[in-house]
Design an enzyme around this catalytic site. Structure first.
Site, mmCIF file in Angstrom:
data_model
loop_
_atom_site.group_PDB
_atom_site.id
_atom_site.type_symbol
_atom_site.label_atom_id
_atom_site.label_comp_id
_atom_site.label_asym_id
_atom_site.label_seq_id
_atom_site.Cartn_x
_atom_site.Cartn_y
_atom_site.Cartn_z
ATOM 1 N N HIS A 1 -4.824 35.825 -6.728
ATOM 2 C CA HIS A 1 -6.189 35.313 -6.596
ATOM 3 C C HIS A 1 -6.772 35.134 -7.999
ATOM 4 O O HIS A 1 -6.526 35.960 -8.871
ATOM 5 C CB HIS A 1 -7.033 36.316 -5.800
ATOM 6 C CG HIS A 1 -8.425 35.835 -5.526
ATOM 7 N ND1 HIS A 1 -8.725 34.972 -4.506
ATOM 8 C CD2 HIS A 1 -9.596 36.106 -6.170
ATOM 9 C CE1 HIS A 1 -10.028 34.716 -4.502
ATOM 10 N NE2 HIS A 1 -10.576 35.402 -5.519
ATOM 11 N N ALA B 1 4.008 -4.978 -5.075
ATOM 12 C CA ALA B 1 4.458 -3.586 -4.948
ATOM 13 C C ALA B 1 4.807 -3.343 -3.484
ATOM 14 O O ALA B 1 4.142 -2.580 -2.784
ATOM 15 C CB ALA B 1 3.377 -2.628 -5.431
ATOM 16 N N GLY C 1 7.852 -2.282 -2.203
ATOM 17 C CA GLY C 1 9.053 -1.491 -1.989
ATOM 18 C C GLY C 1 10.180 -1.863 -2.934
ATOM 19 O O GLY C 1 10.019 -2.681 -3.848
ATOM 20 N N ARG C 2 11.335 -1.252 -2.691
ATOM 21 C CA ARG C 2 12.500 -1.457 -3.542
ATOM 22 C C ARG C 2 13.724 -1.749 -2.690
ATOM 23 O O ARG C 2 13.781 -1.346 -1.518
ATOM 24 C CB ARG C 2 12.748 -0.221 -4.427
ATOM 25 C CG ARG C 2 11.589 0.073 -5.362
ATOM 26 C CD ARG C 2 11.898 1.226 -6.298
ATOM 27 N NE ARG C 2 12.954 0.894 -7.250
ATOM 28 C CZ ARG C 2 12.760 0.234 -8.392
ATOM 29 N NH1 ARG C 2 11.558 -0.188 -8.735
ATOM 30 N NH2 ARG C 2 13.775 -0.012 -9.204
ATOM 31 N N GLY D 1 0.805 -1.218 0.000
ATOM 32 C CA GLY D 1 0.000 0.000 0.000
ATOM 33 C C GLY D 1 0.830 1.255 0.000
ATOM 34 O O GLY D 1 0.382 2.293 0.487
#
Length: 465
Positions: free
Chosen positions: A443, A268, A270-271, A175
């Site tokens: 603005h 998925a 992490g690395r 996640g």
């Protein structure tokens, strides 16, 4: 005498070091077994953001009726999206390689390498030495030892980015930012997505309020199971079954099993650094307990005349961190300066819709340090542009110390990645909350949300004075 003045291992951010060295008249070797450009160009930032832009376009059409525009989404040619990005990015990598092959003083080695001695590498079937060596070998997806995972044909982020066909259903293990970005892409394109995450929120390293907001938004899009640790993956018919156990007991008793099914599984989680492929011990280069190369403030390793940068060094696994380090590596290695890195006010962003961005400390960090701070907050929906764009979700949050020091800033919302940089620059230059709050903001731009958050923090500080 060394074979080369400089050897650079890794053609991601490292390719710029090699180019600078050759331009300076140094005999340089650049070692990269894959396409030049590294993870970002070929397997990460670039292809993922191109997919995300396609997903955004799809969702803009679906939401057109909110602006009383009658629009119909007839089809999504996902294969064409992938083909386009592959051709574009592949062409950039090929052009880079062709240019470098024609650069005087630069030798390109299209192969893997490893150290065999101090500043000595196995290249081209022989041992090659360098007077100076830069390790910029990057990282790769983590594939943990989950029961049955090695026996199935799972996807990693690198596979998913170039997949031309959309799976009917996809179970994403993890996640973090890769998981939520790809979950957003595939769900937008028509895949039924399920995310299984061990922590109790998605992107749990973000400020808690931001993480909770993104988790709620993701739950409105697809199936999300937080607080579940994946224990097994197995083939079942034409798809896969993923099993997970509840860990925290917030909704079910600890150990209660969850079972979800999908036609594909995406890992998925992490690395990890590519340091384990280089035989670094032969060069006297030390790594920490996670495998990242140990470096000092000058990006020097424990071995003389060996530097490391980027993901493999683990200081910050972002392309912009690698780019920043590259400038310092060039100064220190090529021009023999002593330029220390300063990784303070390092921003990051997640490119779902809405986007997430952050810099500096989170509230959890400050509480852990028993720090005194105030919170300034402003919602997109309360701004003129937020109302014009009908942005129901999103906020900017500022954390400030008693003296007005900006300790952190966090945002979730439309173009949050861009809005955050006002806070990044302020932190980098040592500006105060009052400095930002007192600046005139055009603005009705979304920057007024940033101004409002800083004004809220300034008022909190004034009330506490």
């Amino acid at each position: 005498m060394s074979d080369f003045d400089v050897i650079v291992i890794g053609g991601g951010t490292g390719n710029n070091v090699a180019a600078a060295a050759a331009d300076a008249g140094l005999q340089t070797a650049l070692v990269e077994p894959g396409p030049l450009g590294g993870t970002c160009l070929n397997r990460g930032c670039n292809p993922s953001k191109m997919l995300i832009q396609a997903a955004n376009a799809v969702n803009d059409v679906r939401a057109a009726d909110r602006f009383h525009v009658d629009a119909t989404l007839e089809s999504v040619d996902h294969a064409a999206v992938v083909d386009e990005l592959a051709e574009l990015l592949g062409g950039i990598a090929d052009d880079m390689a062709a240019r470098y092959r024609e650069t005087d003083g630069l030798t390109l080695f299209d192969e893997r390498t490893r150290f065999v001695d101090e500043r000595t590498l196995a290249l081209g079937g022989q041992d090659v030495t360098g007077e100076k060596v830069v390790v910029a070998a990057g990282s790769r997806p983590v594939v943990p030892p989950i029961d049955g995972l090695d026996d199935v044909d799972y996807l990693t982020s690198e596979d998913a980015l170039y997949r031309r066909s959309l799976p009917e259903s996809l179970v994403i293990l993890g996640g973090g930012y890769i998981a939520v970005e790809l979950g957003y892409v595939f769900e937008s394109m028509g895949t039924d997505v399920t995310i299984v995450e061990k922590n109790d929120v998605l992107v749990h390293r973000e400020d808690r309020e931001v993480a909770e907001a993104l988790t709620t938004i993701a739950e409105g899009r697809h199936e999300v199971h937080t607080g579940h640790l994946v224990t097994a993956v197995e083939a079942a018919g034409d798809g896969y079954v993923v099993r997970a156990e509840r860990e925290d007991g917030t909704e079910r008793e600890v150990g209660a099993e969850l079972t979800v099914e999908g036609s594909e599984v995406l890992v998925a989680l992490g690395r990890r650094p590519n340091s384990d492929t280089l035989d670094l011990e032969a060069a006297g280069v030390a790594v920490d307990d996670r495998g990242f190369v140990e470096t000092n403030d000058y990006l020097e390793t424990t071995a003389e005349n060996v530097w490391a940068q980027g993901d493999v060094a683990g200081t910050a696994l972002f392309k912009h961190a690698g780019d920043y380090q590259t400038r310092h590596t060039i100064a220190n290695v090529v021009h023999e300066e002593r330029r220390a890195i300063d990784l303070s006010a390092m921003p990051h962003a997640i490119f779902t819709e809405p986007q997430v961005a952050g810099v500096g400390a989170t509230e959890a960090d400050l509480r852990a340090d028993d720090a005194t701070y105030v919170v300034g907050r402003a919602d997109y929906a309360d701004s003129a542009m937020g109302r014009a764009k009908k942005l129901d979700d999103g906020f900017v949050k500022v954390l400030a110390g008693p003296d007005g020091e900006i300790l952190g800033a966090h945002a979730i919302g439309y173009e949050a990645s861009t809005l955050l940089h006002e806070a990044v620059l302020a932190m980098r230059l040592g500006a105060s909350v009052d400095d930002v709050a007192g600046a005139i903001h055009a603005h009705p731009t979304l920057s007024k949300v940033v101004e409002a958050a800083f004004r809220d923090a300034a008022e909190e500080l004034d009330d506490g004075a």
